[in-house]
Design a protein around this motif. Structure first.
Motif, short mmCIF file in Angstrom:
data_model
loop_
_atom_site.label_atom_id
_atom_site.label_comp_id
_atom_site.label_asym_id
_atom_site.label_seq_id
_atom_site.Cartn_x
_atom_site.Cartn_y
_atom_site.Cartn_z
N LEU A 114 0.35 2.55 11.46
CA LEU A 114 -0.64 2.09 10.49
C LEU A 114 -0.08 1.91 9.08
N PRO A 115 0.69 2.89 8.53
CA PRO A 115 1.27 2.65 7.21
C PRO A 115 2.24 1.48 7.21
N GLY A 116 3.02 1.33 8.29
CA GLY A 116 3.95 0.21 8.37
C GLY A 116 3.22 -1.13 8.41
N LEU A 117 2.12 -1.18 9.15
CA LEU A 117 1.33 -2.41 9.21
C LEU A 117 0.77 -2.75 7.85
N SER A 118 0.29 -1.74 7.13
CA SER A 118 -0.25 -1.96 5.79
C SER A 118 0.82 -2.54 4.87
N LEU A 119 2.05 -2.00 4.94
CA LEU A 119 3.14 -2.52 4.12
C LEU A 119 3.45 -3.97 4.47
N HIS A 120 3.50 -4.26 5.77
CA HIS A 120 3.80 -5.64 6.19
C HIS A 120 2.76 -6.62 5.68
N LEU A 121 1.50 -6.19 5.62
CA LEU A 121 0.44 -7.09 5.16
C LEU A 121 0.44 -7.27 3.65
N SER A 122 0.87 -6.25 2.91
CA SER A 122 0.76 -6.31 1.45
C SER A 122 2.06 -6.66 0.74
N ALA A 123 3.21 -6.48 1.38
CA ALA A 123 4.49 -6.68 0.71
C ALA A 123 4.94 -8.14 0.79
N ASP A 124 5.58 -8.60 -0.28
CA ASP A 124 6.23 -9.91 -0.26
C ASP A 124 7.64 -9.82 0.30
N TYR A 125 8.31 -8.70 0.03
CA TYR A 125 9.64 -8.46 0.58
C TYR A 125 9.69 -7.03 1.09
#
Length: 329
Positions: A114-125
């Protein structure tokens, strides 16, 4: 300051090492069960440790040839016995061990994903383990991301804003007096016009270090503001304090070259720097982690570095499968 659960996890790791080194010590086993019963958090921490070791326990001698090569051959010490054979927790007396392990692994996977998915959705890089990355931004500024780091960008005609979501980043900023360059890391904001500097986001704070030029650092959680120039560093513990120090400017962002320049760091701090470059988990005993070292360490060869570091200071690395290393003194 570590919380009760973190302390229990550390103690569980220590017990794992002790029990593995002395599997037939009945006195040690009795002390372990006294610790296990002393506090509910101890049983919870040991259950988490057991689930990890159980997954690794499936990798017996017949499957060692299939372990992935992660910069060094993996071989479990001969005196290590599977910790899942210790006394079962009360819950495991009522449900099949495989069922409990499966449920626990599924829950752990959900918590990790879940935290990894959140990062993938919000991060540009976003970078993964052992994966540094260099990016040229729209204004010509250079962004260097360390492994396991993530940023989100907000560029417009009026602003250049970068939010460091995780990990560490180095910036070499193209001057633009009309559009200040800002880096946000938690409650810390770093503002520059043209300079090169590093920002590290940690669990409870931020480190800002300047290679050349000048930056202004503000932190809303402690109401501090300070200007830094070449070779200066500010360590901010959110809601607590700000600590100023100086270092050679050449040391700033050494991780871009795959190097860690350690000047009177603890072994624990050196191992923490290796973690984003190493797949799996590294556990180190607290006494060994407290030793202080000075030296130049390779980050891009984490297994070699870990073993050389341990050997040089009287320690030993136990390879317990391809995804777990235990460092003892």
């Amino acid at each position: 300051m570590p919380n009760k659960h973190d302390i229990a996890d550390d103690q569980a790791a220590d017990w794992a090492v002790l029990l593995a080194d002395a599997p037939d010590d009945s006195e040690l086993e009795a002390r372990f069960h006294d610790w296990l019963q002393a506090d509910p958090t101890h049983a919870q921490a040991w259950a988490r440790a057991q689930h990890t070791w159980q997954a690794l326990g499936q990798l017996d001698a017949q499957t060692r040839h299939a372990w992935p090569d992660t910069n060094g051959a993996r071989r479990a010490p001969d005196n290590v016995s599977p910790l899942i054979q210790q006394q079962p927790t009360p819950a495991s007396r009522h449900y099949p061990l495989k069922t409990l392990a499966g449920l626990a692994m599924a829950a752990c996977l959900m918590l990790m994903l879940l935290p990894g998915l959140s990062l993938h959705l919000s991060a540009d890089y976003l970078t993964g383990t052992g994966e540094p990355r260099a990016v040229t931004l729209d204004d010509g500024s250079q962004l260097y991301l360390a492994p396991e780091s993530a940023v989100r960008l907000a560029y417009s005609g009026q602003q250049r804003r970068v939010e460091l979501l995780q990990g560490k980043a180095f910036f070499d900023v193209t001057p633009d007096t009309k559009r200040p360059f800002r880096v946000i890391s938690g409650s810390t904001e770093t503002t520059v016009l043209g300079t090169a500097f590093s920002v590290d986001r940690e669990e409870n704070g931020t480190l800002v270090t300047v290679e050349h030029g000048r930056v202004k650092v503000q932190d809303s959680s402690i109401g501090t503001q300070q200007t830094l120039t070449a070779g200066q560093r500010l360590v901010l513990s959110w809601g607590e304090s700000a600590t100023f120090s100086e270092l050679p400017a050449a040391d700033v962002g050494g991780w871009r070259r795959g190097e860690l320049i350690a000047r009177d760091l603890t072994i624990g701090q050196v191992i923490d720097a290796l973690r984003p470059y190493q797949s799996g988990t590294i556990i180190v005993t607290k006494a060994f982690a407290r030793q202080r070292v000075t030296g130049l360490y390779r980050l891009d060869k984490p297994t070699d570095t870990l073993k050389k570091l341990a050997k040089a200071h009287g320690g030993k690395v136990h390879d317990l499968g391809p995804w777990l290393q235990v460092v003892t003194d």
